[in-house]
Write a protein that holds these residues in place. Sequence first.
Motif, PDB file in Angstrom:
ATOM      1  N   ASP A 293       0.713  -1.178  -0.098  1.00 62.85           N
ATOM      2  CA  ASP A 293      -0.222  -0.053   0.112  1.00 62.85           C
ATOM      3  C   ASP A 293       0.921   1.353  -0.131  1.00 62.85           C
ATOM      4  O   ASP A 293       0.491   2.120  -0.644  1.00 62.85           O
ATOM      5  CB  ASP A 293      -0.878   0.130   1.293  1.00 62.85           C
ATOM      6  CG  ASP A 293      -2.155  -0.862   1.141  1.00 62.85           C
ATOM      7  OD1 ASP A 293      -2.480  -1.461  -0.125  1.00 62.85           O
ATOM      8  OD2 ASP A 293      -2.922  -1.102   1.969  1.00 62.85           O
ATOM      9  N   ALA A 294       1.977   1.061   0.894  1.00 60.49           N
ATOM     10  CA  ALA A 294       2.843   2.445   0.764  1.00 60.49           C
ATOM     11  C   ALA A 294       3.436   2.684  -0.324  1.00 60.49           C
ATOM     12  O   ALA A 294       3.651   3.767  -0.833  1.00 60.49           O
ATOM     13  CB  ALA A 294       3.687   2.107   1.986  1.00 60.49           C
ATOM     14  N   GLN A 295       3.743   1.524  -1.283  1.00 62.53           N
ATOM     15  CA  GLN A 295       4.371   1.724  -2.542  1.00 62.53           C
ATOM     16  C   GLN A 295       3.475   2.431  -3.449  1.00 62.53           C
ATOM     17  O   GLN A 295       3.832   3.386  -4.314  1.00 62.53           O
ATOM     18  CB  GLN A 295       4.929   0.444  -3.071  1.00 62.53           C
ATOM     19  CG  GLN A 295       6.278  -0.108  -2.348  1.00 62.53           C
ATOM     20  CD  GLN A 295       6.795  -1.457  -2.931  1.00 62.53           C
ATOM     21  OE1 GLN A 295       5.622  -2.129  -3.290  1.00 62.53           O
ATOM     22  NE2 GLN A 295       7.854  -1.799  -2.259  1.00 62.53           N
TER      23      GLN A 295
ATOM     24  N   ALA B 255      27.854  -3.715   1.384  1.00 60.19           N
ATOM     25  CA  ALA B 255      27.157  -3.993   0.280  1.00 60.19           C
ATOM     26  C   ALA B 255      25.623  -3.908   0.265  1.00 60.19           C
ATOM     27  O   ALA B 255      24.858  -3.500  -0.507  1.00 60.19           O
ATOM     28  CB  ALA B 255      27.701  -5.556  -0.056  1.00 60.19           C
ATOM     29  N   ALA B 256      25.285  -4.083   1.509  1.00 63.53           N
ATOM     30  CA  ALA B 256      23.867  -4.135   1.903  1.00 63.53           C
ATOM     31  C   ALA B 256      23.526  -2.572   1.688  1.00 63.53           C
ATOM     32  O   ALA B 256      22.020  -2.342   1.453  1.00 63.53           O
ATOM     33  CB  ALA B 256      23.617  -4.618   3.410  1.00 63.53           C
ATOM     34  N   LEU B 257      24.111  -1.538   2.209  1.00 66.04           N
ATOM     35  CA  LEU B 257      23.956  -0.561   2.156  1.00 66.04           C
ATOM     36  C   LEU B 257      23.481   0.142   0.631  1.00 66.04           C
ATOM     37  O   LEU B 257      22.586   0.807   0.402  1.00 66.04           O
ATOM     38  CB  LEU B 257      24.799   0.593   2.604  1.00 66.04           C
ATOM     39  CG  LEU B 257      24.822   2.120   2.692  1.00 66.04           C
ATOM     40  CD1 LEU B 257      23.427   2.331   3.400  1.00 66.04           C
ATOM     41  CD2 LEU B 257      25.826   2.921   3.014  1.00 66.04           C
ATOM     42  N   LEU B 258      24.572  -0.282  -0.172  1.00 67.86           N
ATOM     43  CA  LEU B 258      24.329   0.126  -1.607  1.00 67.86           C
ATOM     44  C   LEU B 258      23.065  -0.677  -2.063  1.00 67.86           C
ATOM     45  O   LEU B 258      22.461   0.039  -2.931  1.00 67.86           O
ATOM     46  CB  LEU B 258      25.688  -0.252  -2.409  1.00 67.86           C
ATOM     47  CG  LEU B 258      26.765   0.479  -1.931  1.00 67.86           C
ATOM     48  CD1 LEU B 258      28.176  -0.096  -2.780  1.00 67.86           C
ATOM     49  CD2 LEU B 258      26.624   1.934  -2.071  1.00 67.86           C
ATOM     50  N   THR B 259      22.888  -2.030  -1.770  1.00 66.65           N
ATOM     51  CA  THR B 259      21.800  -2.524  -2.378  1.00 66.65           C
ATOM     52  C   THR B 259      20.405  -2.007  -1.888  1.00 66.65           C
ATOM     53  O   THR B 259      19.458  -1.939  -2.468  1.00 66.65           O
ATOM     54  CB  THR B 259      21.949  -4.079  -1.878  1.00 66.65           C
ATOM     55  OG1 THR B 259      23.176  -4.819  -2.576  1.00 66.65           O
ATOM     56  CG2 THR B 259      20.476  -4.721  -2.546  1.00 66.65           C
ATOM     57  N   ALA B 260      20.355  -1.572  -0.649  1.00 64.47           N
ATOM     58  CA  ALA B 260      19.242  -0.979  -0.052  1.00 64.47           C
ATOM     59  C   ALA B 260      18.866   0.467  -0.504  1.00 64.47           C
ATOM     60  O   ALA B 260      17.764   0.704  -0.979  1.00 64.47           O
ATOM     61  CB  ALA B 260      19.591  -0.779   1.489  1.00 64.47           C
ATOM     62  N   ALA B 261      19.820   1.204  -1.008  1.00 63.11           N
ATOM     63  CA  ALA B 261      19.647   2.579  -1.434  1.00 63.11           C
ATOM     64  C   ALA B 261      19.212   2.246  -2.883  1.00 63.11           C
ATOM     65  O   ALA B 261      18.176   2.821  -3.598  1.00 63.11           O
ATOM     66  CB  ALA B 261      20.971   3.370  -1.751  1.00 63.11           C
TER      67      ALA B 261
ATOM     68  N   SER C  58      11.936   1.276  -6.112  1.00 58.25           N
ATOM     69  CA  SER C  58      10.543   1.598  -5.719  1.00 58.25           C
ATOM     70  C   SER C  58       9.979   2.841  -5.719  1.00 58.25           C
ATOM     71  O   SER C  58       8.814   3.277  -5.513  1.00 58.25           O
ATOM     72  CB  SER C  58      10.335   1.339  -3.990  1.00 58.25           C
ATOM     73  OG  SER C  58      10.267   0.057  -3.987  1.00 58.25           O
ATOM     74  N   GLY C  59      11.045   3.848  -6.284  1.00 54.26           N
ATOM     75  CA  GLY C  59      10.431   5.279  -6.775  1.00 54.26           C
ATOM     76  C   GLY C  59      10.621   6.411  -5.555  1.00 54.26           C
ATOM     77  O   GLY C  59       9.886   7.323  -5.501  1.00 54.26           O
TER      78      GLY C  59
END
Length: 457
Positions: free
Chosen positions: A154-156, A175-181, A187-188
């Motif tokens: 719903d949030a998306q 690696a997780a930080l870059l992937t998360a960003a 997701s826009g």
Amino acid sequence: MHRGARGGRQGGAGPKASETGDLSQFWSFRAEPKDMDGTTLIKSIDDVIDARAVTTVFQPIVRLDSWRRHRPEVVGYEALTRGPAGTPWEAPLELFGAAGRAGRLAELDWVCRAAAYRAAIDAGLPLGLTLFVNAEPAALGVPCPPDLAPAILDAQLRLRVVVEMTERAIADDPAALLTAAEACRGSGWGVALDDVGAEPASLAVMPFVHPDVVKVDRHLTQQPEGAYAARVVNAIVAYAERTGAAILAEGVETREHVAAALGMGATLGQGWLFGRPGPLPEDVAERSATLPVPFVAPPAGTGTRTPYEIVAGRRPTAEATKRMLMPLSRYLEEKALDAAEPPILLGCFQEARFLTPPTARRYATVARTAALVCALGTEIPSAPVPGVRGAAIAGDDPLRGEWNVVVVGPHFAGALVARDLADDGPDDDRRFTYALTYDRDLVLEAARALLHWIVPT
């Protein structure tokens, strides 16, 4: 905001329940067992998480150029989490600390974000206002619990979200930080870097997170004088100038703080002067004041290219022996010793044996002050030197044939990238083709490529 509050979930000095009213009406307890009147019993952190027993309060974010008006223009709200009132887990510090010890931090992070999204949607938060939500990058790599998935979806579809991350995440799991960003942008949604200036390391992290919004730590807003504050402001303004990112000052509590925020180039403000955390206003659905900054276009992905491939594809190369290249390597390593503006140092050594004792000592010295120090090569352990993040590569990995030294600071950026020509004979006489660059964008591209090789511990 208070760094111990997990990226701002406490909202700085955070109000007591008496300051925001009775918030229990916003909790949704769904766990068993229950007492005789049907209320869920909360006896442990597991009960809190199982019951999804958290609440969300919201603090307004305003345009600083409107602060003199009777009603400052609100462009968004930050969602802040509270645990069940009257329990040991009411305060965010205790809530997240207990979840971490129980091994359920990622699940709690999903619970908090889902609760924030649902509360904002239920209150009718319009697309014209932006919702700022804190997130742990590592948690974004963990599957969403099925019961929370509808709120996330719903949030998306219905919200304009900026996800806040803190600079400590790049050292914990780059690696997780870059992937998360990247996932947030997919997701826009936008990305914010929180608590910038609380630690010098945050300045070197900015270009890797590539935030749309830079949130200046409350201590700088409230104490803007001095050499350290000047260094932070210069780095933030330089980044914002290059990217178009917005600067948001946290901890604005007085008119003097507003003046300080404006003086450091901030266009947005957050703090008790504009409103304390609480429920969204009843007329929030009727408001519309878009965040005055478009989401920053992320850098192009590096794919599977190596630093040498990236730099040599855009800069001329030359040939030299290892003996000739060593002074260039040491120069860059010495630039990483800047304690006033700690950089990120990434080194690719081909093999563990080339991380010699003298080099290891230099890297250990850099690691005492740097934002992040990494060493990659075959058979390199996860912690080859105190304070240094290690990553082993396979013998047939493309990096196996490269010697790279990459340094990125708030203002300085340099990279030596070299490819082994596979000579026999003495080590110092081995020949390489190499390129040397101080083009900031090109150095950052090479650095991002190396960070993707670092395996989360």
